[in-house]
Each structure stands twice: as C-alpha cells, then as structure tokens.
Design an enzyme around this catalytic site. Structure first.
Site, PDB file in Angstrom:
ATOM      1  CG  LEU A   1      21.879  11.575 -89.408  1.00  0.00           C
ATOM      2  CD1 LEU A   1      21.554  12.430 -88.194  1.00  0.00           C
ATOM      3  CD2 LEU A   1      23.389  11.458 -89.586  1.00  0.00           C
ATOM      4  CD  GLU A   2      14.134  14.449 -90.855  1.00  0.00           C
ATOM      5  OE1 GLU A   2      13.186  14.596 -91.641  1.00  0.00           O
ATOM      6  OE2 GLU A   2      14.024  14.602 -89.613  1.00  0.00           O
ATOM      7  CB  ILE A   3      21.239  14.800 -93.570  1.00  0.00           C
ATOM      8  CG1 ILE A   3      22.057  13.794 -92.747  1.00  0.00           C
ATOM      9  CG2 ILE A   3      22.112  15.959 -94.030  1.00  0.00           C
ATOM     10  CD1 ILE A   3      23.175  13.125 -93.521  1.00  0.00           C
TER      11      ILE A   3
END
Length: 745
Positions: free
Chosen positions: A498-500
């Site tokens: 997951l790229e925040i």
C-alpha cells in the site's frame, strides 16, 4: 508449487514474501536468560520453552545449549514414561531459527558448520531418546519448530486459527537445516512433503491431521491431557514385544520404504524439478537443492540425507540470493514498524469506512476491509455497477471459504458488513472514505467536495489514484489536512503493498491514522510524498515506456518479454500492458509525459495500437492472442508500427539493460526529489508492488551490487545510442563521482 501472480494498475505480483510465511524471528535471547524449564510430575517430564522478552519462541545457539543440558538430565531418568515438549507462549510453539544470528555466520564458515552439526545432533538426540517424546503444539509450529516436532515420537495439536505448520526456509533462499528435508517426507506422502518444502506454504491443523503430520487435533482445554495419555500409550506399546502382524504393518506403511520400491519416485522428483524451474526460472537455488537432498535421503538413507542437507544449508546461507532475501525480510520488518510521524501522534480508530466506486479496485478494497472486520458503505453510480462489485466480493469470500480460510458463517458475516448504496447516506458517519473511481481529476475533485459537504470535520479522504497528484485533487478542499492518497495494488486481496501519499498540507494525525489502518488490513505500507505518479507508477511508467521504444525500433514482442522474464519479472512489460489495459497505461503515461516533458519522451507504438481498438486482455486484442493461446504474440500488431512487419533480433542483454536501468533512473530521480523517503522504501515498493525480482534484493541494492560507476557508464552509453531519456539522473552521477552506495556495505 504454483505461485499466484497479481496485477496492479499494470504491475506484476512480487515473489509473495509475507511476514507470516517466514516463521522466523530476529530478536536473539540473551545467553544468561533461561530459555526452557524442565519439570517432573506423575513420571512424566515437561520441557516448557519460553524465550524471554519475545512474543515468539525461536531457536538459537543458546537455546540448543540449554536443551542439550536438559537432555543430559533426561538420559539419566529411565524411570520416566514420557516427555512433553510445550511452549509457555499462547499461540506459539516454536517459530524457527534466529535470522540475525544466522546472518552473523556470513564470514564464519567454521562456526556455521559447527552450528548446523550441533542442531542436527540435537534433533537426532530427541529422536533417539528411549523415553517417548510428544510435541504439544498450540499455535505456530514453523521452520525449526516443526523440525523439532518431527523429531518427537508424536505430535498433538490444539484446534484454532493460530495453529499452523510449515517449513518456510525456501522463502529466505534456504532449506530446512535441522533434518526437515529428511523427516517430513518420512512422516507424510512424498509429493505433499515436497509441496510444503518447495513452496514454504503453511497448513492448518485440519490439513496437518489429514496428511498424517500430527497424531491428533483436540480442544486446547484438553491438549495436555491428551498429550500425556499419548506419551503413556507409546511407553506401554514399547514395553511389550511387537507381534509379527504389527512388524509387517509397520514395514508396509513406511513411506520411504514404499517410495523406494516404486518407479514413481523418479517421476515425482523429475516433475518437481520441472515445476521449480518453470516457476523460478532457475533464479532461486534453494528449491532445487531441497529436491537433491531429499532424493539423497531416499536413495542412501537418513544419515546420508542429513549430511547432504547440512552441506546444502551451509552453502545456501552464504549465497547472494539468501543474503538478499534475508535483507528483504529485515527491510520489511523495519517498514512495518516505522512510525513515520512523531510517536506522540496517536492514530484515530477507523470503525466505519466508506468506499466510492464498486469497480475492480473499489470492490477489492471493500472486500479486504470487510474480511478484516470493518463495517463499510460501498457506493457506485448505478445498480449494475453495485451488482458487479458485490458479486466480485462474494466470489472472493467464497474462494476464501473453499480454501478453509473462512467458515461459511464467517464469509456471510464479512459480506454482511458491506452496505451497498447509490447515495451518500451514511457517509457522514464514516471515519475514512476511500475514493476508487476513474482517473479523472475533475471527477475526483467533485467527489471530494460532495464528501466534505456532509459536514464531518474529522473525516479523512483518501484517493486511490495511481498518477494524479493529491494536491491537485485537494486544490479546492475545505480541509486539505484530511486529504491524502491510498494507492492499493490490484488484485487488492493478493498484493501486499500500500503506497500512502501525503501532501504538504496532510496532517500527521491523518497520516498516522491511515498508516495504522493500512497495517490493520495486512498491508506493507510505504509513505511517499506527493507528485505525478508518486513513486511506483512513475517507475512502472519508465519501464513500460522503454519497452515501447524497443518495440517501435523493430523489437519482437516475445523477445522483449522473454528478456525481462529471464531477468526475474513475473511478467514481461508488454504482457503487462495487456493485463492492465492500453487505456490505463496511456492515461498514466500521458500524465507522466506532461509532468516530465523535459526528459520524458514517449514512443508512438502504444498510441497507434490503441487507436486500432486494442485494449489488451479485456477485449481480447493486445500484444498477445486470447482466442486460443494467450502465450502467442499477435503478429498483426506489427502492421501498425513503424517498420511494419520487418522485425529484427535485439540482443536480450540490451533489452534487459535498457528496461531495468530506465526504472533505476526514475527511482533515483524520485529519491533525489524527496518523493521517496529512503532506498529501503524504494526497494520494498518495487518488490512488493511492481514485481522486481526479490532474489536481486531490490533495485537500489542491485545497483549497489552492479556498481554505481558501471551503472552511470551504461546509462551514458545507452543514452548515446537510444535517446537522451536514458541519461543518468544527477544523483547517480554524483554517487559515482564519490564512489557512494545506496546501502552501507
């Protein structure tokens, strides 16, 4: 031995390295601590393993020494009827050997040899003890823990989700080193044993009982009582002479003796090698070594097999692949523990979630959230869209049920957590809303305005955009401090990353909340700064862009993809375009070309093919044919390209260099611009989001191994031959000049 592969906005699945698969722990106990206790009662001994200051029990040199001392005492106690090996830690038996200690032997081959010999000797000592030894298993029994259990005379396990069995060493580039390659195939069917050892997968108690790995599976409340009775039963059986029928039954039920008498054994090993080579491309030596040592044990006996296992284990520990995979393990652990913001900033609890868009991404996000226990509302603009999304979610939950990950009731409960809707009713009570609609800036801005109009001032809004800068989406926001990006990868239920994305305006509270929730969903999260394409999409874009140039210059589809597959990617770049869709790739490419027009030039090839109506797999027209054989390139593609049907052979090494160095160059730009926080985060991103080959350790680590000076020289040469877009990034040139590395040696 089949590994799944996933696609996210065009990205191939990573190797599948998940923390839960390793069954290893990195915190070594202090030698002065008591690691195991020995007690006696009712003519039974009990060894209780309890490594201090750890949530998991692990094996180590100190643990081996302590258990050796315990067995010295047991050797003198022939009055005993049995020994129970237990754990003092709820939900964990033993989770393998200490990786940190193992890495310490990289430059100490003699110490490593002594360790392996000592560990194998201890397992053999457990096996040969005249007193029956029963493993009492409640929780994870992995790696060296399972090897210890296999050396016991019997294994009794507690029912429950936490009771899992596996030999995950292959996930670290290793093989079991404590006799696991020899004892598991002697305990269960050879094919099943090969599957567990070569994939590193875990099985639950029900499967373990079915395979014959354990003797009984019981309620935790009676676990010790059943284990005590099992020990006494074995003791009574040994105390009387075996009958002729019992001897014959034992002889004909021995899996090794049966396998040795059948020609099928050779077929099983041959097929296992073929499957491993197909899946790994020969880039991972551990599975092949495992097959060799198992076959040695079948052909030449247990002792020969143990010696072969020890030699192979020692060789693999010191191999570059194992070193890289162990480094990835440590990097991922560090990323999963990284607070990113000041620890005094406490995240808010997400109890209600809103998901906007019931397409592939939105439905995938909703499914995993419901699976993990979050109540949510799923909105789409049409009943047809909602119906598709809910059907997709239900299918995923039913798959989980069929694979025994969920009961039927649990699957129904998870589905019941999702409230499908065509309106915003109820969204005002959500703590977090994730938008997963089409990549259109104005549409996303409009949706954000609708959500903010509901009046919930603390509500966090996250966009699942893959390319549009978050600050552009939040340009008219009333509360930009609550706006950020949550870039999931497709399929969401398989892809671990997951790229925040945070903007200059994003508050630490919002960031901490989303980071905590992402981890709650089981994702490995990297936090990046805002910008076009963020990190992963712009790096993936550079990869596909260079492959497009090679195609336009006369390259053949299958040769381009084969070169990158041999490099280690699960899918070649053109096959990847088919999986993602030409429209998605061109949309992302357009954003990146506009943002980096000074150095980013795109080929005409993809646009020309899209203009012909090609969309990839979704409409059966792409770089490959999908009517009969999806592996066959569609030769009609060439007619729309410069040069037409005239194709030429391009050196696969040149293809590989151009594509991976284009990716590295973009990674260097992102690091230099502050989009990326560290090389560590970049390596985690490309491995778990883009499918960069794990055996290479990550793109930055691979660059270190090649040498930054050589990388820069290669980029200058390629830029002179194929275009200025391949000029080395300033950061790379500076590092080469100062002989620097991304990681300290």
């Amino acid at each position: 031995m089949q590994r799944g592969r996933g696609i996210f906005c065009g990205c191939a699945s990573a190797f599948g390295l998940t923390t839960g698969l390793y069954g290893w722990n990195v915190m070594a106990a202090q030698p002065t601590d008591r690691l195991a206790r020995l007690t006696f009662a009712d003519r039974l001994a009990r060894i209780e393993i309890d490594v201090p200051n750890q949530s998991l029990n692990t094996l180590s040199t100190a643990m081996i020494k302590e258990v050796e001392t315990i067995f010295d005492e047991l050797d003198e106690r022939l009055d005993l009827e049995g020994v129970l090996v237990t754990s003092a830690k709820p939900g964990n038996f033993v989770a393998g050997f200490d990786i940190e200690e193992l890495q310490g032997y990289e430059h100490d081959p003699d110490g490593l040899i002594a360790l392996v010999q000592r560990g194998q000797a201890l397992m053999s000592r457990v096996e040969r003890l005249p007193i029956p030894v029963v493993a009492v298993i409640d929780g994870g029994c992995l790696g060296g823990g399972l090897e210890l259990a296999l050396a016991c005379d019997a294994r009794i396990a507690a029912r429950g989700e936490r009771t899992l069995f596996g030999l995950p060493e292959v996930m670290l580039g290793l093989i079991p080193g404590g006799g696991g390659t020899q004892r598991l195939p002697r305990q269960i069917d050879l094919s099943q044993a090969l599957d567990l050892i070569l994939t590193g997968r875990q099985i639950d108690g029900r499967k373990a009982l079915k395979l014959g790995l354990i003797d009984d599976l019981v309620h935790p409340g009676i676990l010790l009582d059943v284990a005590r009775e099992k020990a006494r039963e074995i003791h009574r059986r040994r105390a009387r002479p075996a009958s002729l029928s019992e001897n014959l039954e034992e002889a004909f039920s021995d899996p090794v003796k049966l396998a040795a008498r059948t020609p099928a054994r050779k077929v099983i090993f041959s097929r296992a090698r073929e499957q491993v080579l197909k899946q790994s491309g020969g880039n991972y030596p551990a599975p092949l070594k495992a097959i060799d040592v198992i076959e040695t044990g079948f052909s030449h006996g247990l002792q020969a097999g143990l010696e072969a296992e020890g030699e192979a284990f020692i060789e693999l520990v010191r191999s570059p692949v194992a070193k890289n995979l162990m480094n990835i393990f440590f990097m991922r652990q560090a990323v999963n523990k990284d607070r990113v913001v000041d620890g005094r900033v406490k995240p808010r609890q997400i109890t209600r979630l809103g998901v906007l868009g019931a397409g592939l991404m939105g439905a995938g996000i909703a499914q995993i959230a419901a699976y993990k226990g979050t109540n949510l509302r799923l909105k789409d603009h049409s009943n047809q869209g909602l119906g598709w999304g809910m059907n997709y979610i239900n299918n995923l939950l039913q798959q989980a049920h069929r694979r025994k990950k969920l009961s039927e009731a649990q699957a129904d409960i998870a589905l019941g957590r999702i409230a499908p809707t065509l309106t915003y009713q109820g969204f005002e009570r959500c703590d977090l809303v994730i938008e997963a609609v089409f990549e259109d800036r104005e549409l996303k801005q409009s949706i954000l305005a609708d959500i903010e109009a509901l009046g919930h001032e603390d509500l966090i809004f996250a966009s699942n955009t893959s390319t549009i800068p978050i600050k552009e989406i939040a340009r008219k926001s009333k509360r930009p401090e609550n706006v950020l990006g949550m870039h999931f990868f497709s399929p969401v239920h398989k892809m671990p990353l997951l790229e925040i994305i945070r903007t200059d305006a994003t508050s630490n509270k919002a960031l901490a909340t989303v980071l905590a929730y992402g981890r709650r969903l089981g994702k490995t999260c990297i936090v990046v700064d805002d910008g076009p394409g963020f990190f992963t999409s712009r790096v993936l874009g550079a990869y596909i862009n260079e492959a497009g140039w090679i195609l336009q210059e006369g390259g053949r589809i299958e040769e381009i993809d084969a070169a990158m597959h041999r490099f280690g990617f699960p899918l070649g770049p053109l096959k990847l375009v088919d999986e993602v869709g030409f429209d998605v790739v061109l949309k992302a490419g357009g954003v990146l070309q506009e943002a980096f027009r000074a150095r980013w030039d795109a080929p005409e090839a993809l646009r020309r093919l899209a203009d012909e109506g090609r969309q990839g797999r979704k409409n059966g027209r792409g770089f490959y044919t999908y009517q009969h054989d999806a592996s066959a390139p569609d030769e009609s593609v060439y007619g729309a390209l410069p040069g037409g049907d005239t194709r030429r052979h391009i050196d696969p090494d040149i293809i590989t260099q151009r594509c991976w160095l284009a990716m590295l160059n973009e990674c260097a730009y992102a690091l230099d611009e502050g989009i990326l926080r560290s090389p560590r985060d970049g390596d985690i991103g490309v491995i778990f989001g883009l499918g960069f080959p794990p055996f290479r350790g990550g793109i930055f680590r691979h660059a270190d191994e090649v040498g930054i000076g050589r990388v820069v020289d290669s980029l200058h040469t390629l830029a002179g031959q194929f275009g200025t877009r391949l000029r080395p990034a300033p950061l790379l040139e500076t590092m080469a000049e100062h002989q620097e590395r991304f990681y300290a040696e």
